[in-house]
Design a protein around this motif. Structure first.
Motif, PDB file in Angstrom:
ATOM      1  N   TYR A  26     -17.103  39.711  59.159  1.00 21.34           N
ATOM      2  CA  TYR A  26     -18.047  40.392  58.273  1.00 21.34           C
ATOM      3  C   TYR A  26     -18.331  39.595  57.002  1.00 21.34           C
ATOM      4  O   TYR A  26     -19.374  39.778  56.372  1.00 21.34           O
ATOM      5  CB  TYR A  26     -17.535  41.790  57.952  1.00 21.34           C
ATOM      6  CG  TYR A  26     -17.523  42.669  59.174  1.00 21.34           C
ATOM      7  CD1 TYR A  26     -18.712  43.107  59.748  1.00 21.34           C
ATOM      8  CD2 TYR A  26     -16.327  43.028  59.794  1.00 21.34           C
ATOM      9  CE1 TYR A  26     -18.720  43.891  60.884  1.00 21.34           C
ATOM     10  CE2 TYR A  26     -16.323  43.814  60.934  1.00 21.34           C
ATOM     11  CZ  TYR A  26     -17.518  44.238  61.471  1.00 21.34           C
ATOM     12  OH  TYR A  26     -17.519  45.007  62.614  1.00 21.34           O
TER      13      TYR A  26
ATOM     14  N   ASN B 260     -22.988  48.216  65.993  1.00 23.31           N
ATOM     15  CA  ASN B 260     -21.664  48.079  65.396  1.00 23.31           C
ATOM     16  C   ASN B 260     -21.301  49.362  64.668  1.00 23.31           C
ATOM     17  O   ASN B 260     -21.856  49.680  63.611  1.00 23.31           O
ATOM     18  CB  ASN B 260     -21.659  46.880  64.439  1.00 23.31           C
ATOM     19  CG  ASN B 260     -20.271  46.481  64.020  1.00 23.31           C
ATOM     20  OD1 ASN B 260     -19.514  47.304  63.539  1.00 23.31           O
ATOM     21  ND2 ASN B 260     -19.936  45.212  64.211  1.00 23.31           N
TER      22      ASN B 260
ATOM     23  N   ASP C  21     -18.562  50.112  63.100  1.00 24.98           N
ATOM     24  CA  ASP C  21     -17.916  49.885  61.800  1.00 24.98           C
ATOM     25  C   ASP C  21     -18.947  49.713  60.687  1.00 24.98           C
ATOM     26  O   ASP C  21     -18.782  50.248  59.582  1.00 24.98           O
ATOM     27  CB  ASP C  21     -17.012  48.642  61.869  1.00 24.98           C
ATOM     28  CG  ASP C  21     -15.816  48.862  62.780  1.00 24.98           C
ATOM     29  OD1 ASP C  21     -15.392  50.020  62.918  1.00 24.98           O
ATOM     30  OD2 ASP C  21     -15.311  47.872  63.337  1.00 24.98           O
ATOM     31  N   VAL C  22     -20.006  48.961  60.986  1.00 25.98           N
ATOM     32  CA  VAL C  22     -21.063  48.757  59.984  1.00 25.98           C
ATOM     33  C   VAL C  22     -21.805  50.057  59.723  1.00 25.98           C
ATOM     34  O   VAL C  22     -22.111  50.390  58.574  1.00 25.98           O
ATOM     35  CB  VAL C  22     -22.043  47.652  60.441  1.00 25.98           C
ATOM     36  CG1 VAL C  22     -23.219  47.545  59.469  1.00 25.98           C
ATOM     37  CG2 VAL C  22     -21.328  46.308  60.547  1.00 25.98           C
TER      38      VAL C  22
ATOM     39  N   ILE D   3     -20.480  46.029  53.556  1.00 20.58           N
ATOM     40  CA  ILE D   3     -19.346  45.121  53.770  1.00 20.58           C
ATOM     41  C   ILE D   3     -18.540  44.955  52.483  1.00 20.58           C
ATOM     42  O   ILE D   3     -17.301  44.913  52.506  1.00 20.58           O
ATOM     43  CB  ILE D   3     -19.850  43.757  54.276  1.00 20.58           C
ATOM     44  CG1 ILE D   3     -20.459  43.912  55.681  1.00 20.58           C
ATOM     45  CG2 ILE D   3     -18.724  42.724  54.295  1.00 20.58           C
ATOM     46  CD1 ILE D   3     -21.132  42.670  56.209  1.00 20.58           C
TER      47      ILE D   3
ATOM     48  N   LEU E 254     -13.775  46.016  56.323  1.00 19.92           N
ATOM     49  CA  LEU E 254     -14.688  44.959  56.769  1.00 19.92           C
ATOM     50  C   LEU E 254     -14.461  43.641  56.027  1.00 19.92           C
ATOM     51  O   LEU E 254     -15.260  42.720  56.158  1.00 19.92           O
ATOM     52  CB  LEU E 254     -16.146  45.410  56.567  1.00 19.92           C
ATOM     53  CG  LEU E 254     -16.561  46.699  57.280  1.00 19.92           C
ATOM     54  CD1 LEU E 254     -18.040  46.969  57.069  1.00 19.92           C
ATOM     55  CD2 LEU E 254     -16.247  46.629  58.773  1.00 19.92           C
TER      56      LEU E 254
END
Length: 313
Positions: free
Chosen positions: A60, A293, A295-296, A49, A55
């Motif tokens: 986040y 997730n 994106d993570v 993050i 993020l």
């Protein structure tokens, strides 16, 4: 050694999870593995993050703070547990015991408040998307985080001061693997009615994040059900499914442990429940968020990619 007229106990004996040496060695290996996984998983979440500009948003930011508190929560109880599993003298000083209690209660309270903040963030994102940028500003997020930290510290300080002022004159054997409030209240030879009243009053106040979470999810589910597109509903559900899983695990164990009289404390059974929220939940949270997730996951891959390339730079 005595602390004035308040207590005749200079140290506590943590009875832990087992007295069998062979079982203790096995437990040491298991809990060490889980603790290292907890630290590694949450550090990866924080690093991902921090290093990914995509993020840097409220959702986040709260998750990063939650991972930091997870590390603190696990580190409050597990290192002492590991030490005692390999030690013949499983003691903790009076001051050390209540210091451990302070950081444990403040960590659990902070997670409670963060879950409420995260639920509100998801509510605004799904139910008020056009106003999200105006409502969830950087200043609002900072205020929510700092306010949560202050409330958690004051809540923990109240219970720690009240518990440390009790008399512990009959026994110093704590039937637990760390200094938690219920077993210490049960151990005290003082009248603990004021402490139990404080737990229920403070608990009622700290139910606010849970109520905020519940109300937020009622609106979230209602809004999602109005979405005509199946793909749209699935996308909306996926944005809050990880948080909902965390909420279920956290509040399920928390309510069982603390919203009941200390007289109903069940030694061995409650130790197992304590393992859930001190060891298992902090370990599972990074996986719950990263596995659901994209994106993570992508951010973690970027961090790992940078580290693997750094020696050749």
């Amino acid at each position: 050694m005595e602390r004035g007229n308040q207590t005749a106990v200079a140290e506590f004996l943590l009875l832990g999870l087992s007295s069998d040496p062979k079982v203790q060695v096995l437990l040491f290996i298991v809990f060490l593995s889980m603790y290292l996984t907890t630290i590694l998983g949450n550090v990866m979440i924080i690093a991902a993050i921090t290093h990914d500009p995509k993020l840097h948003n409220p959702m986040y930011t709260f998750l990063c703070s939650f991972s930091s508190v997870d590390i603190c929560l696990a580190s409050t109880a597990v290192p002492k547990l590991l030490s005692n599993l390999l030690s013949e003298r499983k003691t903790i000083s009076f001051t050390g015991c209540f210091t451990q209690m302070y950081f444990f209660i403040s960590s659990v309270t902070m997670e409670n408040l963060l879950l409420g903040a995260m639920a509100f963030d998801r509510y605004v994102a799904i139910c008020r998307p056009l106003h999200y940028g105006r409502i969830m500003t950087k200043n609002i997020c900072t205020l929510m985080l700092s306010g949560s930290g202050f409330m958690a510290s004051m809540h923990s300080l109240l219970h720690t001061v009240m518990a440390s002022g009790l008399n512990y004159c009959s026994s110093n054997q704590v039937h637990h693997f760390f200094c938690d409030l219920p077993p210490l209240l049960k151990l005290s030879c003082s009248d603990t009615s004021a402490n139990e009243l404080a737990i229920f009053v403070e608990g009622s106040i700290l139910l606010s994040p849970f109520l905020l979470t519940a109300i937020s999810y009622i609106h979230i589910i209602w809004s999602i059900l109005k979405i005509r597109s199946v793909a749209g509903r699935h996308k909306a559900f996926s944005t809050c499914s990880s948080h909902f899983t965390m909420v279920t695990l956290f509040y399920g164990t928390l309510f069982f442990m603390y919203l009941r009289p200390s007289s109903s404390y069940l030694l061995d059974y409650d130790k197992v429940v304590s393992v859930v929220y001190t060891v298992l939940i902090p370990m599972f949270n990074p996986f719950i968020y990263s596995l659901r997730n994209k994106d993570v996951i992508n951010a973690i891959k970027k961090v790992l990619g940078r580290k693997s390339m750094s020696p050749h730079a």
